[in-house]
Motif scaffolding. Structure first.
Motif, PDB file in Angstrom:
ATOM      1  N   ILE A  11       0.835  -1.204   0.000  1.00 45.00           N
ATOM      2  CA  ILE A  11       0.000   0.000   0.000  1.00 45.00           C
ATOM      3  C   ILE A  11       0.866   1.249   0.000  1.00 45.00           C
ATOM      4  N   ALA A  12       1.918   1.256   0.800  1.00 42.99           N
ATOM      5  CA  ALA A  12       2.807   2.419   0.838  1.00 42.99           C
ATOM      6  C   ALA A  12       3.487   2.642  -0.508  1.00 42.99           C
ATOM      7  N   ALA A  13       3.945   1.581  -1.112  1.00 42.45           N
ATOM      8  CA  ALA A  13       4.638   1.709  -2.399  1.00 42.45           C
ATOM      9  C   ALA A  13       3.695   2.187  -3.496  1.00 42.45           C
ATOM     10  N   LEU A  14       2.470   1.712  -3.452  1.00 41.91           N
ATOM     11  CA  LEU A  14       1.511   2.103  -4.486  1.00 41.91           C
ATOM     12  C   LEU A  14       0.955   3.504  -4.267  1.00 41.91           C
ATOM     13  N   SER A  15       0.918   3.978  -3.043  1.00 41.62           N
ATOM     14  CA  SER A  15       0.297   5.262  -2.786  1.00 41.62           C
ATOM     15  C   SER A  15       1.267   6.436  -2.870  1.00 41.62           C
ATOM     16  N   ARG A  27      -8.532   1.286  -9.807  1.00 44.01           N
ATOM     17  CA  ARG A  27      -9.282   0.774  -8.653  1.00 44.01           C
ATOM     18  C   ARG A  27      -9.584  -0.724  -8.826  1.00 44.01           C
ATOM     19  N   LEU A  28     -10.016  -1.110 -10.037  1.00 47.06           N
ATOM     20  CA  LEU A  28     -10.265  -2.525 -10.296  1.00 47.06           C
ATOM     21  C   LEU A  28      -8.989  -3.336 -10.105  1.00 47.06           C
ATOM     22  N   GLU A  29      -7.903  -2.861 -10.698  1.00 48.86           N
ATOM     23  CA  GLU A  29      -6.634  -3.583 -10.599  1.00 48.86           C
ATOM     24  C   GLU A  29      -6.136  -3.659  -9.162  1.00 48.86           C
ATOM     25  N   GLY A  30      -6.300  -2.578  -8.422  1.00 48.81           N
ATOM     26  CA  GLY A  30      -5.860  -2.558  -7.028  1.00 48.81           C
ATOM     27  C   GLY A  30      -6.628  -3.538  -6.166  1.00 48.81           C
ATOM     28  N   GLY A  31      -7.947  -3.592  -6.353  1.00 50.48           N
ATOM     29  CA  GLY A  31      -8.757  -4.535  -5.584  1.00 50.48           C
ATOM     30  C   GLY A  31      -8.384  -5.975  -5.874  1.00 50.48           C
ATOM     31  N   ALA A 103     -16.104  -4.908 -18.048  1.00 53.58           N
ATOM     32  CA  ALA A 103     -14.915  -4.937 -17.191  1.00 53.58           C
ATOM     33  C   ALA A 103     -15.294  -5.227 -15.740  1.00 53.58           C
ATOM     34  N   TYR A 104     -16.359  -4.591 -15.279  1.00 52.63           N
ATOM     35  CA  TYR A 104     -16.814  -4.805 -13.902  1.00 52.63           C
ATOM     36  C   TYR A 104     -17.291  -6.250 -13.704  1.00 52.63           C
ATOM     37  N   ALA A 105     -18.047  -6.774 -14.665  1.00 54.01           N
ATOM     38  CA  ALA A 105     -18.527  -8.162 -14.571  1.00 54.01           C
ATOM     39  C   ALA A 105     -17.354  -9.142 -14.561  1.00 54.01           C
ATOM     40  N   ALA A 106     -16.358  -8.895 -15.403  1.00 50.37           N
ATOM     41  CA  ALA A 106     -15.172  -9.761 -15.434  1.00 50.37           C
ATOM     42  C   ALA A 106     -14.405  -9.661 -14.122  1.00 50.37           C
ATOM     43  N   TRP A 107     -14.321  -8.447 -13.573  1.00 54.24           N
ATOM     44  CA  TRP A 107     -13.651  -8.238 -12.282  1.00 54.24           C
ATOM     45  C   TRP A 107     -14.375  -9.015 -11.187  1.00 54.24           C
ATOM     46  N   LEU A 108     -15.721  -8.959 -11.182  1.00 53.44           N
ATOM     47  CA  LEU A 108     -16.484  -9.710 -10.175  1.00 53.44           C
ATOM     48  C   LEU A 108     -16.205 -11.203 -10.278  1.00 53.44           C
TER      49      LEU A 108
END
Length: 144
Positions: A11-15, A27-31, A103-108
């Motif tokens: 989280i620190a490295a990404l933020s 956001r999708l990739e992070g989750g 994209a959202y459906a594939a993420w789910l």
């Protein structure tokens, strides 16, 4: 302990480099990355316990249960958090609604697959579908 340290460092490295608000795709990739890390780390802990103590050991059984619980919790906590971002993204870009929805459906689907512990980098149909949908969304954004 190791999981908490890994998540904190990630989280620190990404933020640090990202001062701007993350994009919908980020956001999708992070989750997905977060839950993949949780499942991979707890799964590795269980694998190491099996190697060191055997499949019938209490330590191994406890770590397997923990890995399933933490993987499921990550997904169960992450999925509802994405809903408002999906709605916001569609409101901002209604012409992209079909691509955003795919994209959202594939993420789910990928998140559901991640709800059980996996080895790092394990391939699946769900992951391939998710990555394809994200690439399609990126292509549609790039051609606007």
């Amino acid at each position: 302990m190791r999981l908490t340290a890994l998540l904190g460092l990630t989280i620190a490295a990404l933020s640090l480099p990202a001062l701007a608000e993350p994009t919908f795709i980020e956001r999708l990739e992070g989750g997905a990355a977060s839950c993949s890390l949780v499942g991979g780390t707890t799964g590795l802990d269980a694998f190491l316990a099996r190697r060191d103590f055997g499949e019938s050991s209490k330590k191994y059984k406890a770590l397997v249960e923990k890995s399933f619980r933490e993987s499921k919790d990550c997904v169960d906590n992450g999925k509802p958090k994405m809903k408002p971002y999906v709605k916001d993204e569609i409101a901002k870009n209604p012409e992209l609604k079909p691509a955003i929805t795919r994209a959202y459906a594939a993420w789910l689907g990928y998140m559901d697959w991640l709800s059980t512990p996996r080895e790092f980098g394990e391939e699946s149909r769900e992951r391939a579908t998710y990555e394809s949908a994200i690439n399609q969304l990126r292509a549609e954004i790039d051609t606007m």
